[in-house]
Design a protein around this motif. Structure first.
Motif, PDB file in Angstrom:
ATOM      1  N   LEU A 164       0.824  -1.214   0.000  1.00 17.54           N
ATOM      2  CA  LEU A 164       0.000   0.000   0.000  1.00 17.54           C
ATOM      3  C   LEU A 164       0.862   1.271   0.000  1.00 17.54           C
ATOM      4  O   LEU A 164       0.417   2.342  -0.429  1.00 17.54           O
ATOM      5  CB  LEU A 164      -0.910   0.017   1.240  1.00 17.54           C
ATOM      6  N   ALA A 165       2.116   1.179   0.486  1.00 17.51           N
ATOM      7  CA  ALA A 165       2.985   2.353   0.572  1.00 17.51           C
ATOM      8  C   ALA A 165       3.286   2.957  -0.796  1.00 17.51           C
ATOM      9  O   ALA A 165       3.702   4.115  -0.891  1.00 17.51           O
ATOM     10  CB  ALA A 165       4.285   1.968   1.267  1.00 17.51           C
ATOM     11  N   GLU A 166       3.085   2.151  -1.861  1.00 12.91           N
ATOM     12  CA  GLU A 166       3.366   2.668  -3.202  1.00 12.91           C
ATOM     13  C   GLU A 166       2.200   3.478  -3.782  1.00 12.91           C
ATOM     14  O   GLU A 166       2.308   4.029  -4.878  1.00 12.91           O
ATOM     15  CB  GLU A 166       3.709   1.516  -4.154  1.00 12.91           C
ATOM     16  N   PHE A 167       1.121   3.579  -3.035  1.00 16.30           N
ATOM     17  CA  PHE A 167      -0.050   4.321  -3.497  1.00 16.30           C
ATOM     18  C   PHE A 167      -0.226   5.580  -2.635  1.00 16.30           C
ATOM     19  O   PHE A 167       0.032   5.562  -1.430  1.00 16.30           O
ATOM     20  CB  PHE A 167      -1.309   3.457  -3.403  1.00 16.30           C
TER      21      PHE A 167
ATOM     22  N   SER B 203      -7.939   5.879  -1.588  1.00 18.30           N
ATOM     23  CA  SER B 203      -9.338   6.165  -1.262  1.00 18.30           C
ATOM     24  C   SER B 203     -10.279   5.880  -2.433  1.00 18.30           C
ATOM     25  O   SER B 203     -11.488   5.691  -2.234  1.00 18.30           O
ATOM     26  CB  SER B 203      -9.478   7.629  -0.829  1.00 18.30           C
ATOM     27  N   SER B 204      -9.719   5.792  -3.652  1.00 14.86           N
ATOM     28  CA  SER B 204     -10.595   5.618  -4.819  1.00 14.86           C
ATOM     29  C   SER B 204     -10.437   4.280  -5.521  1.00 14.86           C
ATOM     30  O   SER B 204     -11.256   3.916  -6.370  1.00 14.86           O
ATOM     31  CB  SER B 204     -10.328   6.748  -5.825  1.00 14.86           C
ATOM     32  N   ILE B 205      -9.368   3.519  -5.201  1.00 14.84           N
ATOM     33  CA  ILE B 205      -9.124   2.271  -5.937  1.00 14.84           C
ATOM     34  C   ILE B 205     -10.161   1.202  -5.573  1.00 14.84           C
ATOM     35  O   ILE B 205     -10.576   1.087  -4.413  1.00 14.84           O
ATOM     36  CB  ILE B 205      -7.682   1.787  -5.666  1.00 14.84           C
ATOM     37  N   ARG B 206     -10.583   0.486  -6.594  1.00 17.30           N
ATOM     38  CA  ARG B 206     -11.611  -0.554  -6.416  1.00 17.30           C
ATOM     39  C   ARG B 206     -11.211  -1.821  -7.173  1.00 17.30           C
ATOM     40  O   ARG B 206     -10.428  -1.763  -8.119  1.00 17.30           O
ATOM     41  CB  ARG B 206     -12.974  -0.067  -6.927  1.00 17.30           C
ATOM     42  N   GLU B 207     -11.762  -2.953  -6.758  1.00 18.14           N
ATOM     43  CA  GLU B 207     -11.544  -4.208  -7.503  1.00 18.14           C
ATOM     44  C   GLU B 207     -12.071  -4.047  -8.920  1.00 18.14           C
ATOM     45  O   GLU B 207     -13.152  -3.496  -9.130  1.00 18.14           O
ATOM     46  CB  GLU B 207     -12.259  -5.367  -6.804  1.00 18.14           C
TER      47      GLU B 207
END
Length: 535
Positions: free
Chosen positions: A56-59, A65-69
């Motif tokens: 997650l540190a790379e985001f 907050s916006s990324i989804r499957e």
């Protein structure tokens, strides 16, 4: 950097990061599908036999907050073997950033950067999340004065040099690119200035009025940017009136209109004018202004010898210190007016050829002698201070600023006064009676003795009768007699023929005398030391 090097840099990036690689292999950038968002990683499927997990540190926070499957993201393939794959979202983004920077550099385009901190020799600037170096020499055309003011600002830049990192395998983003990108703000300014210069040169000619921005102010003039070209406005061409310093009219950054007086196309030297935008007011000064006129004006300068007043745009006159007030010794000009105040003045003279206007303040005020004529009359008492002592009398300054004279003969009814200093001292406050006023001749006669009844009319004849004897004080011995002070400050003269030489006579001593003569008209008392009744 030349064109060959730019092409080689682009090839390096393309070969290093396999931008055009088809398929899935180590070092390639591929599209991946988000199949799971976990507590510490995001699982991505790139079409390989196994999925990859990205920390997650790379985001960024916004991305998380916006990324989804099901979302498609670009990833960099760091490892690919039978044991599985290792992906990086951050390195894919950085490769794309460097590709974009290479394209901007090749196309000589602009890029924006935010100044993040000052360092030795310049600044660090955030350009598309890459830490670039902006040398001090590339900040402005000349050395930037307030260099700290750039911190935190977003500014347009040109890329001067770029050296993409050879590998991202073991370095953090900042370590890989800390000194690999050099940018310039100066080059952006120069290009903009050259474009403006080309446009300015198309219309630049003598007599043209152009807008310009004040760049620098000196003692002798103002340098103005008229569109990629600097022009000089000499101090003598700023205003039709006297200019002490250009800063009275301009501040750095002012945008004004200027007229081109001279232009040398070969040297590109431009001489500007400001006052020439309006006609010379001195050409018509004699038609518009005549002696005796009352006009309004603005106080533009206060000096020891007077006040300069602008009565029209560029038309300035002097109120000399002698024209401030009717008093013989006016105060400092600053006591009468304040700078930039609006006042009324009277025109004394107009000299077009000499470009001189003589003005007056006092001519608009009542003359002191007019006030005195209205306020005073003979017989009236006045109070003033002794201004001057002379052999023949004392000048008394009245509140109206005029001087009246007390003649030495009007100081005392009875005493023989040789000099006014025997009775008066300078600056002494005295009361006197007006004996005569001649306003048209600016003269006034005063008297102190007239404040009291004339003792020669009743008191002296009653007291000093013929034959009466008195004790007197010797005031002065002369060839023709002795002056003696009697009672009540009355003086008498012992004639030389009436002196008793047997008596000891010294100035300041006392003697016995007898009244032998009383002349009321000439105000004289004759005395004798002989034939005295008293022993």
């Amino acid at each position: 950097m030349d064109t060959h090097n730019l092409v080689e840099e682009t090839k390096d990036i393309e070969s290093l990061y396999t931008k055009s690689l088809v398929g899935i292999e180590r070092g390639a950038i591929a599209d991946g599908k988000v199949i799971a968002v976990k507590a510490d990683t995001i699982v991505v499927d790139i079409g390989y036999k196994s999925e990859g997990a990205i920390p997650l540190a790379e985001f960024s926070e916004d991305e998380l907050s916006s990324i989804r499957e099901g979302d498609i993201i670009e990833v960099y393939i760091e490892k690919l073997d039978d044991q599985g794959i290792m992906l990086s979202k951050e390195k894919a983004s950085r490769i794309r950033t460097w590709e974009k920077l290479a394209s901007i550099h090749n196309n000589k385009s602009l890029v924006e950067g935010r100044v993040i901190e000052k360092t030795k020799g310049g600044f660090f600037v955030d350009v598309l999340n890459v830490k670039a170096f902006l040398p001090s020499s590339q900040v402005d055309l000349k050395g930037a004065k307030n260099i700290d003011s750039f911190i935190g600002k977003t500014i347009p830049l040109k890329i001067l040099k770029m050296h993409p990192p050879k590998s991202f395998s073991s370095q953090s983003p900042n370590q890989a690119s800390e000194s690999s990108l050099i940018v310039s703000r100066r080059q952006v300014i120069e290009e903009e200035r050259n474009k403006k210069k080309e446009e300015t040169l198309k219309t630049l000619q003598e007599g043209v009025i152009l807008k310009g921005v004040v760049k620098n102010i000196t003692d002798y003039g103002v340098f103005v940017d008229i569109g990629g070209i600097d022009g000089l406005l000499h101090i003598s061409d700023i205003s039709w009136r006297k200019v002490n310093h250009p800063s009275e009219f301009f501040s750095i950054g002012d945008e004004k209109e200027f007229i081109v007086l001279r232009f040398d196309r070969e040297t590109e030297k431009v001489t500007l004018g400001y006052k020439q935008k309006a006609p010379d007011p001195w050409l018509t000064v004699e038609e518009l202004y005549t002696p005796g006129m009352t006009v309004k004006g603005k106080v533009v300068s206060i000096v020891d010898y007077g006040i300069f007043v602008e009565i029209a745009e560029g038309l300035e006159g002097l109120v000399h210190v002698s024209e401030l007030d009717w008093t013989p010794r006016p105060k400092h000009p600053s006591k009468y007016v304040s700078l930039n105040s609006e006042i009324e003045v009277s025109i004394l003279s107009v000299k077009k050829d000499e470009r001189r206007l003589s003005l007056s303040l006092k001519q608009l005020k009542p003359k002191p002698w007019q006030i005195v004529a209205e306020r005073y009359q003979p017989g009236q008492k006045v109070t003033g201070r002794v201004k001057t002592l002379t052999d023949f009398g004392a000048f008394i300054r009245l509140p109206e600023g005029v001087d009246g004279l007390i003649h030495i003969s009007d100081l005392s009814w009875t005493k023989h006064i040789k000099h006014p200093s025997e009775v008066l001292r300078k600056n002494q406050k005295v009361e006197a009676q007006i004996l005569n006023i001649e306003p048209e001749k600016e003269r006034m006669a005063l008297g102190i003795k007239q404040l009291l009844p004339d003792p020669w009319q009743s008191e002296i004849p009653e007291k000093f009768k013929l034959g009466e004897e008195f004790t007197g004080k010797v005031l002065k011995k002369t060839d023709f007699g002795i002056f003696v002070e009697l009672e009540g400050d009355v003086e008498g003269l012992v004639y030389s023929s009436e002196i008793d030489n047997s008596k000891e006579i010294t100035e300041g001593g006392e003697i016995q005398v007898r009244v032998i003569k009383l002349n009321l008209e000439e105000r004289k008392i004759g005395l004798s030391m002989k034939n005295l009744k008293k022993v």
